[in-house]
Design a protein around this motif. Structure first.
Motif: not given
Length: 940
Positions: A522-530
């Motif tokens: 999603q554009i503009g949302s935080p992206v978190q990769f463990p």
């Protein structure tokens, strides 16, 4: 040949820098020489007040001068033409710091690798004097590098160090954050272009260089070489295989790297100091050394270690410590340690005889003196046994002649200068791998590995780094050092499944793309990769999906970003693949790449998540408490919209703000205390989406603020909470639509609830105006507002120590005033949090000094009676941690225990004061101020 065709001229010098825990060294190669060789750079430095010399090493200590020491113009090194500096590094910093330990920063390299603190925060000297300027581990490391740069530039003005090929060494087991911060320290020191090499490799390069043209006669294909590097602060283990090359020569391949261990000479010093203190206390029952005496004892213990582990050695060593305070005559401390005492503490304690199948013990280290996370198991031989059990078959492949035991051993690091320790390790290897038929018929001696010798262990790493610089230019013998670690991104749970991003076979300069597994983000949302790393799964290839099993992979700080395209916040998804690269300087780069446009977003390591607040966030500790189904979540979003977005709802469905929480509990069919963090964070996003709706009325804003804080509490514990806190700060701070008392109170409650996720700067911005108001400098504050202001101030654990002291003293003054009687509960709660010996989330370097807290305790135990929060405050101020710099003296803790016993409080409170331990759930809630979300706990 034209200028266009000519290659750029290479720098004249290649320089290797050993950025060590205890000592730094710098070696170089002058490539203009006909027959180049590695030379040592003598580093000018202060060795006494007013006296400087060149030394082969620069001790890694930073010392801030006293006023007397800076008198006059004497404290200038040759390149220091301006105002005399306020500090120094090197020999004098080490020695003067032994006399004034509160003015000296040490072990910066160990702090640089400490994932339990903010490594960029100003925290050194640990428990330093109040008037000494604090440095971050990055700043201290930069100070050593800056000194080396100035010294070099003074001697080579036409060839400044910033323009040369500079290679800096670091432990092979440094995590990616520590590597990035090492590069940052170099840039801060004025070295914008550096290369990194792992210390065990550098030590082996130094051995190759020392052998000259004879190195091939010392090794044969199939052999396995163990590099055992035990320095002042870390232990590094590396395996190198010798393989045949196509041209009949041999090649070196690094095939395994051990786990990062903060275990080294510093630990041996602490063990001797503990032994000495125990012997002294046996003759002085009931007495204990002061923190200042303890620090001097640790410094003296270094000399004990070096003397008693050398050949030959005296039968005993006597430590002399000066007296303190009023006992200047007859108060000196003398402690005698025998050779047998030292052997029992060091050889048997750190290098015991153990079987090959042993495993290091887990848990927490017994050493809590300086705040560093020392290895839980101090036995190096246990770590070595586990390392060899896991990796001695690494890299064998189809080579039937490849050894499964180390034929050759190279020792490195200051600890290995002690012959007794080297002998103990060789004996362990012989015990593990010798075969009965290999015994020497003449002597009966068992097989032992051959020990490779580097003459100067204190210079070997710097010499090897300089040699490696020449290897990079195509001159010298290269170690084929692949990455030795495979990196994975977690893409599934139960069990965690990892997508291989970088294989263990990767070499510097290579790029990889996990194109077989595209993602939609999603554009503009935080992206978190463990992110995970494994040093055992080295055969996995890019794109492989494999389980992240215990013992095979270790969690790293997550990587995260918020994807933004253009200035507008697009409500769209973008299809991306994850690309990765291993840079030439040895750092890992990860990128999200849009499949359609090729636009790249760099994924940064989430350094904030490695702080003490949320060290395991990416493992899903909060999320593990439960995930709500999408239908119920949609119903919750609809309920929130009926309050804050009524224009989008039918008129008959509108809801008053006061009914919001009860309605949500009915929809979810759970009391709000049982809502899992995943639901809470989902509601937080919904509330932020309808943020304009809070401006309908003061009641709407108060309810919105209250619910927003409840859903984001405690500001950590779920992935990318730091991003959520920053979004909340942007939306609320200084932006109240209705600055009524109700909104101000609710905003204070909001900030208190999420304080754990806020930065130091944000907390300072909140504290200063509140402090002015409570002092009466900005008008009268009503009691209800003052109550929440004090509770907010007490929760701001990232405030600097002087501010905490000022707040604590002000609270105690108001506690004694009748006009503030309504505030007593909140004042005591705030005092307990401000002076807590074990912060809820804050860094230990900002704890209030124990002498100050002792005065607070004396004041509180003198109260004839007090509110219910008084026992809890006393427990927080007196709770035993095992760190003598934080703990109150035993006699004062016993006084608190007696007070609590007389007050009839529970036995667990008394146990926490006398012995320490873990808070129960109800105690955690009382300390935090309300219940915590499921699955999230306070500091232990």
């Amino acid at each position: 040949m034209s200028d266009v065709d000519s290659e750029p001229e290479l720098p004249r010098y290649v320089v290797g820098i050993d950025l060590g825990t205890t000592n730094c060294a710098m070696c170089f190669v002058d490539t203009a020489a006909d027959d180049w060789q590695v030379e040592t750079f003598g580093v000018p430095q202060w060795i006494d007040v007013g006296q400087w010399e060149r030394r082969d090493t620069l001790p890694s200590f930073h010392y801030e001068w006293t006023a007397e020491e800076t008198a006059g113009d004497a404290q200038r090194l040759p390149w220091q033409t301006d105002q005399p500096p306020a500090s120094c590094v090197g020999v004098l910093a080490r020695d003067a710091g032994a006399r004034h330990p509160g003015r000296r920063a040490a072990s910066a390299k160990s702090w640089l690798s400490h994932d339990g603190v903010d490594r960029t925060a100003d925290l050194l000297p640990w428990h330093g004097d109040a008037d000494v300027q604090r440095l971050s581990p990055v700043d201290a490391s930069a100070a050593y590098l800056r000194h080396l740069r100035h010294a070099w530039d003074h001697q080579h003005p036409e060839h400044p160090l910033a323009d040369q090929d500079v290679i800096i060494t670091l432990p092979a087991s440094f995590d990616e954050v520590a590597r990035e911060l090492t590069v940052r320290a170099a840039k801060q020191a004025g070295l914008p272009r550096v290369f990194l090499i792992e210390e065990p490799q550098a030590a082996f390069y130094a051995w190759i260089d020392r052998q000259g043209s004879e190195w091939q006669q010392r090794v044969t294909p199939g052999q396995l070489i163990l590099v055992c590097d035990i320095g002042g602060g870390t232990t590094d283990l590396t395996l190198i295989r010798v393989r045949a090359a196509a041209d009949g020569q041999v090649q070196f391949h690094r095939v395994a790297v051990g786990k990062h261990l903060i275990l080294g000479g510093d630990n041996l010093d602490l063990a001797i100091a503990k032994l000495a203190e125990t012997k002294w206390q046996a003759d002085h029952p009931g007495e204990s050394l002061s923190p200042a005496q303890w620090e001097r004892l640790v410094q003296a213990s270094r000399m004990v270690k070096e003397t008693m582990l050398s050949d030959p050695r005296p039968p005993a060593y006597t430590i002399n410590l000066p007296a303190e305070g009023s006992r200047l005559i007859g108060g000196a401390v003398q402690i005698s340690l025998s050779a047998e005492d030292v052997d029992a503490a060091l050889l048997d304690g750190f290098f015991p005889e153990v079987p090959l199948d042993v495993r290091p013990s887990a848990g927490s280290s017994g050493f809590q003196e300086f705040g560093l996370p020392y290895a839980a198991d101090p036995a190096v031989t246990r770590h070595l046994a586990a390392f060899l059990s896991d990796h001695r078959h690494s890299g064998i492949g189809d080579d039937a002649d490849a050894a499964d035991r180390p034929d050759l051993v190279l020792f490195n690091g200051g600890v290995m200068a002690a012959p007794a320790i080297g002998r103990r390790i060789v004996e362990s290897l012989s015990c593990w791998f010798a075969k009965p038929e290999e015994a020497d018929d003449a002597s009966g001696a068992a097989w032992q590995p051959e020990v490779l010798v580097n003459e100067r262990l204190d210079l070997a790493v710097a010499r090897g780094a300089a040699y490696y610089g020449m290897v990079r230019r195509g001159d010298g013998v290269r170690i084929a050092a692949n990455l030795g670690r495979s990196y994975y991104m977690q893409v599934g749970d139960a069990p965690p499944m990892g997508l291989c991003l970088i294989p263990g076979s990767a070499e510097a300069g290579q790029r990889f793309s996990a194109s077989s597994h595209p993602l939609e983000l999603q554009i503009g949302s935080p992206v978190q990769f463990p992110l995970w790393v494994s040093s055992t799964r080295l055969a996995d290839d890019v794109g492989d999906l494999v389980p992240m099993q215990d013992g095979e992979a270790t969690a790293l700080p997550p990587i995260c970003t918020a994807l933004v395209r253009g200035r507008q916040r697009e409500q769209a998804t973008v299809r991306v693949v994850v690309e990765s690269e291993l840079s030439e300087i040895g750092t890992v780069g990860l990128y999200c790449v849009a499949s359609d446009t090729g636009k790249r977003w760099k994924l940064e390591f989430d350094i904030r998540s490695t702080l003490e607040t949320d060290r395991d966030a990416h493992l899903g500790s909060g999320e593990a408490a439960g995930i709500l189904d999408t239908e119920t979540m949609a119903a919750c979003e609809q309920t929130v919209a009926t309050v804050f977005a009524p224009d989008q709802q039918p008129q008959e469905q509108s809801l008053k703000p006061s009914r919001l929480m009860k309605t949500l509990q009915s929809v979810i069919e759970l009391p709000k205390t049982d809502w899992p963090p995943s639901l809470l964070r989902g509601l937080w996003q919904t509330l932020l989406d309808v943020e304009p709706g809070r401006r309908q009325s003061p009641q709407h804003e108060a309810r919105w603020l209250n619910t927003l804080g409840y859903c984001l509490r405690p500001g950590y514990g779920v992935a990318v909470d730091d991003w959520r806190v920053s979004q909340t700060w942007r939306a609320v701070h200084n932006k109240l639509a209705f600055p009524t008392p109700a909104s101000r109170i609710e905003s204070a409650i909001l900030w208190r609830r999420i304080a754990g996720g806020m930065t130091h700067a944000q907390q300072q911005q909140l504290a200063l105006p509140l402090l002015a108001g409570l002092k009466g400098k900005s008008g009268r504050v009503e009691a209800n507002e003052a109550i929440e202001s004090w509770r907010l101030l007490g929760s701001l654990e990232r405030l600097d120590t002087p501010t905490k002291v000022e707040l604590g003293r002000l609270a105690l003054r108001q506690l004694g005033q009748k006009k503030h009687e309504k505030l007593h509960e909140s004042l005591l709660w705030a005092v307990g949090r401000l002076g807590s010996r074990q912060p809820v989330y804050g860094p230990l370097n900002t704890t209030v000094p124990r002498d100050e807290v002792a005065a607070w305790v004396k004041r509180l135990t003198g109260l004839a009676a007090g509110p219910a929060t008084l026992p809890l405050a006393l427990v927080q101020l007196s709770r035993r941690t095992g760190d003598r710099f934080r703990d109150l003296p035993e006699s004062e803790r016993e006084g608190v225990a007696a007070w609590l016993s007389a007050a009839g409080v529970g036995e667990h409170y008394i146990t926490l004061v006398r012995e320490g331990g873990t808070l129960r759930d109800d105690e955690e809630s009382a300390v935090f101020g309300e219940s915590l979300p499921l699955g999230i706990r306070l500091a232990r």
